[in-house]
Design a protein around this motif. Structure first.
Motif, mmCIF file in Angstrom:
data_model
loop_
_atom_site.group_PDB
_atom_site.id
_atom_site.type_symbol
_atom_site.label_atom_id
_atom_site.label_comp_id
_atom_site.label_asym_id
_atom_site.label_seq_id
_atom_site.Cartn_x
_atom_site.Cartn_y
_atom_site.Cartn_z
ATOM 1 N N TRP A 160 -40.214 -34.522 -14.098
ATOM 2 C CA TRP A 160 -41.275 -33.988 -13.248
ATOM 3 C C TRP A 160 -40.727 -33.268 -12.032
ATOM 4 C CZ3 TRP A 160 -45.795 -32.515 -14.293
ATOM 5 C CH2 TRP A 160 -46.501 -33.121 -15.345
ATOM 6 N N ILE A 219 -50.373 -4.409 15.913
ATOM 7 C CA ILE A 219 -51.540 -3.571 15.614
ATOM 8 C C ILE A 219 -52.703 -3.929 16.532
ATOM 9 C CG2 ILE A 219 -52.661 -4.973 13.807
ATOM 10 C CD1 ILE A 219 -52.888 -2.258 12.226
ATOM 11 N N GLY A 243 -51.985 -0.894 18.835
ATOM 12 C CA GLY A 243 -52.659 0.076 17.976
ATOM 13 C C GLY A 243 -51.717 0.657 16.941
ATOM 14 N N ASN A 244 -52.119 1.774 16.371
ATOM 15 C CA ASN A 244 -51.383 2.342 15.252
ATOM 16 C C ASN A 244 -51.375 3.849 15.369
ATOM 17 O OD1 ASN A 244 -50.412 2.700 12.467
ATOM 18 N ND2 ASN A 244 -52.520 3.345 12.072
ATOM 19 N N TYR A 283 -48.355 -1.442 5.254
ATOM 20 C CA TYR A 283 -49.743 -1.865 5.028
ATOM 21 C C TYR A 283 -50.650 -0.662 4.791
ATOM 22 C CZ TYR A 283 -54.319 -3.871 6.020
ATOM 23 O OH TYR A 283 -55.635 -4.249 5.950
ATOM 24 N N LEU A 284 -50.499 0.382 5.592
ATOM 25 C CA LEU A 284 -51.403 1.532 5.487
ATOM 26 C C LEU A 284 -51.057 2.409 4.289
ATOM 27 C CD1 LEU A 284 -51.569 2.156 9.277
ATOM 28 C CD2 LEU A 284 -53.454 1.420 7.823
ATOM 29 N N LEU A 326 -50.081 1.391 1.477
ATOM 30 C CA LEU A 326 -50.562 0.746 0.259
ATOM 31 C C LEU A 326 -51.892 1.358 -0.179
ATOM 32 C CD1 LEU A 326 -49.954 -1.491 -1.764
ATOM 33 C CD2 LEU A 326 -51.205 -3.073 -0.328
ATOM 34 N N GLU A 327 -52.659 1.883 0.792
ATOM 35 C CA GLU A 327 -53.968 2.443 0.479
ATOM 36 C C GLU A 327 -53.893 3.891 0.002
ATOM 37 O OE1 GLU A 327 -55.981 1.698 4.092
ATOM 38 O OE2 GLU A 327 -56.106 -0.443 3.687
ATOM 39 N N THR A 328 -52.861 4.619 0.418
ATOM 40 C CA THR A 328 -52.813 6.032 0.054
ATOM 41 C C THR A 328 -51.665 6.345 -0.896
ATOM 42 O OG1 THR A 328 -51.547 6.408 2.069
ATOM 43 C CG2 THR A 328 -53.891 6.881 2.150
ATOM 44 N N VAL A 342 -50.882 -38.033 -11.727
ATOM 45 C CA VAL A 342 -50.685 -36.590 -11.910
ATOM 46 C C VAL A 342 -51.770 -36.024 -12.804
ATOM 47 C CG1 VAL A 342 -49.165 -34.848 -12.930
ATOM 48 C CG2 VAL A 342 -48.215 -36.675 -11.497
ATOM 49 N N PHE A 371 -54.679 -33.129 -12.101
ATOM 50 C CA PHE A 371 -54.913 -31.929 -12.905
ATOM 51 C C PHE A 371 -56.370 -31.831 -13.350
ATOM 52 C CE2 PHE A 371 -50.288 -31.522 -13.464
ATOM 53 C CZ PHE A 371 -50.190 -30.173 -13.182
ATOM 54 N N PRO A 410 -60.987 2.190 1.968
ATOM 55 C CA PRO A 410 -59.789 2.268 1.144
ATOM 56 C C PRO A 410 -59.104 0.924 0.949
ATOM 57 C CG PRO A 410 -59.424 3.351 3.255
ATOM 58 C CD PRO A 410 -60.876 3.027 3.181
ATOM 59 N N THR A 411 -59.204 0.024 1.938
ATOM 60 C CA THR A 411 -58.651 -1.328 1.774
ATOM 61 C C THR A 411 -59.371 -2.042 0.635
ATOM 62 O OG1 THR A 411 -58.212 -1.402 4.144
ATOM 63 C CG2 THR A 411 -58.167 -3.493 2.970
ATOM 64 N N THR A 464 -58.282 -0.611 -2.696
ATOM 65 C CA THR A 464 -56.964 -1.122 -3.074
ATOM 66 C C THR A 464 -57.077 -2.539 -3.614
ATOM 67 O OG1 THR A 464 -56.005 0.205 -1.314
ATOM 68 C CG2 THR A 464 -54.600 -1.478 -2.267
ATOM 69 N N THR A 468 -57.409 7.908 6.476
ATOM 70 C CA THR A 468 -57.677 7.431 5.114
ATOM 71 C C THR A 468 -59.024 6.717 5.051
ATOM 72 O OG1 THR A 468 -56.560 5.338 5.558
ATOM 73 C CG2 THR A 468 -55.231 7.107 4.621
ATOM 74 N N GLU A 498 -57.049 3.498 14.104
ATOM 75 C CA GLU A 498 -57.407 2.120 13.774
ATOM 76 C C GLU A 498 -57.698 1.985 12.280
ATOM 77 O OE1 GLU A 498 -57.476 -0.507 16.062
ATOM 78 O OE2 GLU A 498 -56.439 0.939 17.310
ATOM 79 N N THR A 499 -57.577 0.740 11.778
ATOM 80 C CA THR A 499 -57.701 0.535 10.333
ATOM 81 C C THR A 499 -59.145 0.577 9.859
ATOM 82 O OG1 THR A 499 -57.618 -1.809 10.765
ATOM 83 C CG2 THR A 499 -55.591 -0.777 10.021
#
Lengths: 260, 246
Positions: A9, A206, A210-211, A224-225, A227-229, B5, B9, B62-63, B66, B137, B161-162
């Motif tokens: 185990w 951030i 800011g960015n 991070y940003l 990843l979206e584009t 155990v 489970f 867009p987040t 994704t 974006t 900003e995001t």
């Protein structure tokens, strides 16, 4: 060490535990488009982020050294009332969610913050500047240096300092000529640890700074940003950060991993 | 030990199945600008449909896209523009045709009392004004760039900003002087910020489509939630939060 066979185990759970860490790394390596890697690496935005990350994280490490080594010395050598409270508060960022650190920085150093409103009257504004990035990174990363150096100070052989003092050396001379050289390995390890943490900083940056590309958009923000584009580009940047972390870990292996 | 155990489970396995016939959630991924309106819609919807209730994931469009592309489980996707909705469709992740459920206009957001005296898009480029925007974006950022292009000005944002909500919060905190956001965000923030109207000639109309997501765990809930948003009751709630009729 005595060799031992793991019970079934323990072996199974340990294997799952190890796979949990290794699989994501394999995923990153396998899915990175190596052909485009060089192209993504040399794009203007990526280079901006890389340059900014290096400048900001090295500056943060420099600030951490200048302020953190004395702080560690005070924690290790001076017994003042409330020391444990102050010590706890200054190491809090190690466990604090970085976003919370960013909000706290805004409330202290933002334009309407406790200190920030005074700075504003001199025309100094930290949010949305590279200086703000350095501050956020220092805030999050310095405790790693302080704790490492403090541990070094506590474990060093203080008889060397006593000997220097009996030979007539002043306190400053003892610190610079005897103490610092003796704890140099701890200082170096703390600085590397602090730099790696600063390089990876995301949440406080951030939130507080800011960015904006070239000014406050560091590598983790760009990853991070992107990843979206441009997911491929973000894989490449991730891999770079992974390699940096790996180099740091290998460099510090004697401290953490023992003989392994 | 082995029994323990095994028990763990079994308990863990039960956790993945809904026990009995409790209400099942409908997972809605919605653009950040919809936060307040959809929360209100969700309460209304939940009171009409006892067998299901909505849970929300609000973020920049867009987040969300994704997350869906990477396999996040959702029942409904509500986008702040048609471009991201088109991408979802071309990825084969939508179930049926998206339906436009609302429109929105842009406004300049400033601190209460408008201390910097901002009256137009051109004022955003004035020296001493800290202007921030949502990133290019994010739909809000894209629309903002279109409006600025129409007005023929090019202020340099200090931060991208995001999502649109973090633009509002930076204005509320006083870290920035002005930003371009949706009119609905200004309404939602109440007295903490103030809006400056952008004339129709420079303004951009944002279009909000929503769709059921392919592979929805709760297809009944997804369809009924979409229907509720489009119903006269749903539209009335959206109008209350400053959205224009679809």
């Amino acid at each position: 060490m005595r060799r031992e066979r793991a019970p079934l185990w323990i072996g199974v759970l340990a294997a799952i535990g190890a796979a949990f860490f290794i699989l994501p790394l394999i995923g990153l390596v396998v899915r990175t488009p190596w052909g485009d890697a060089l192209q993504s690496l040399t794009s203007a935005d990526t280079l901006d982020a890389l340059r900014l990350s290096l400048v900001a994280s090295l500056s943060a490490t420099a600030f951490a050294l200048v302020l953190g080594v004395p702080l560690a010395w005070v924690y290790a050598r001076v017994d003042f009332p409330g020391r444990s409270v102050v010590r706890a508060l200054t190491t809090l960022p190690m466990v604090l969610p970085p976003v919370v650190g960013g909000i706290a920085l805004l409330l202290a150093f933002g334009r309407r913050g406790l200190v920030g409103s005074m700075l504003a009257s001199f025309g100094v504004s930290l949010p949305f500047t590279t200086a703000g990035v350095v501050m956020a990174e220092t805030f999050v990363a310095m405790p790693f240096l302080v704790l490492t150096v403090e541990a070094g100070l506590r474990s060093m052989d203080r008889r060397y300092e006593d000997a220097a003092r009996t030979l007539g050396a002043g306190r400053w001379t003892v610190f610079t000529r005897v103490t610092l050289p003796l704890i140099a390995p701890s200082v170096a390890a703390g600085a590397v640890l602090c730099w790696a943490r600063a390089l990876g900083e995301f949440g406080a940056t951030i939130t507080f700074a800011g960015n904006f590309p070239g000014v406050t958009q560091t590598m983790p923000l760009a990853v991070y940003l992107l990843l979206e584009t441009n997911p491929q580009g973000s894989f490449v940047l991730s891999l770079i950060l992974l390699l940096v972390s790996l180099v740091v870990l290998v460099g510090l292996r004697h401290r953490w991993l023992g003989s392994a | 030990m082995k029994k323990l155990v095994l028990a763990v489970f079994i308990v863990a396995a039960c956790g993945t199945q809904p026990l009995g016939a409790g209400p099942t959630p409908v997972k809605v991924f919605a653009a950040a600008s919809l936060t307040d309106a959809f929360k209100a819609l969700g309460i209304d919807y939940g009171s009409r449909h006892p067998s299901t209730y909505p849970t929300f994931n609000f973020a920049g469009t867009p987040t969300l896209l994704t997350q869906l592309e990477q396999g996040a489980q959702a029942d409904v996707f509500a986008s702040a523009d048609t471009a991201n909705m088109d991408k979802l469709q071309s990825d084969g992740l939508s179930n049926g045709q998206p339906k436009v459920f609302a429109h929105n206009l842009l406004e300049i957001v400033v601190a209460p009392g408008n201390p910097k005296g901002i009256a137009s898009l051109a004022d955003l480029a004035k020296p001493g004004v800290i202007y921030i925007s949502a990133g290019p974006t994010v739909p809000a950022g894209k629309y903002a760039l279109q409006a600025l292009a129409k007005a023929g000005v090019n202020p340099k944002p200090r931060s991208l900003e995001t999502d649109v909500k973090s633009v509002i919060s930076k204005i509320e905190l006083g870290e920035a002087d002005a930003g371009i956001v949706y009119a609905t965000d200004v309404t939602a923030a109440g007295t903490k910020v103030q809006g400056v109207v952008i004339p129709d000639t420079d303004n951009v109309v944002a279009t909000y489509p929503l769709v059921e997501v392919k592979g929805a765990r709760n297809p009944y809930g997804a369809a009924s939630f979409v229907g509720f948003v489009l119903s006269s009751e749903g539209q009335a709630t959206l109008a209350k939060y400053g959205f224009q009729h679809a």
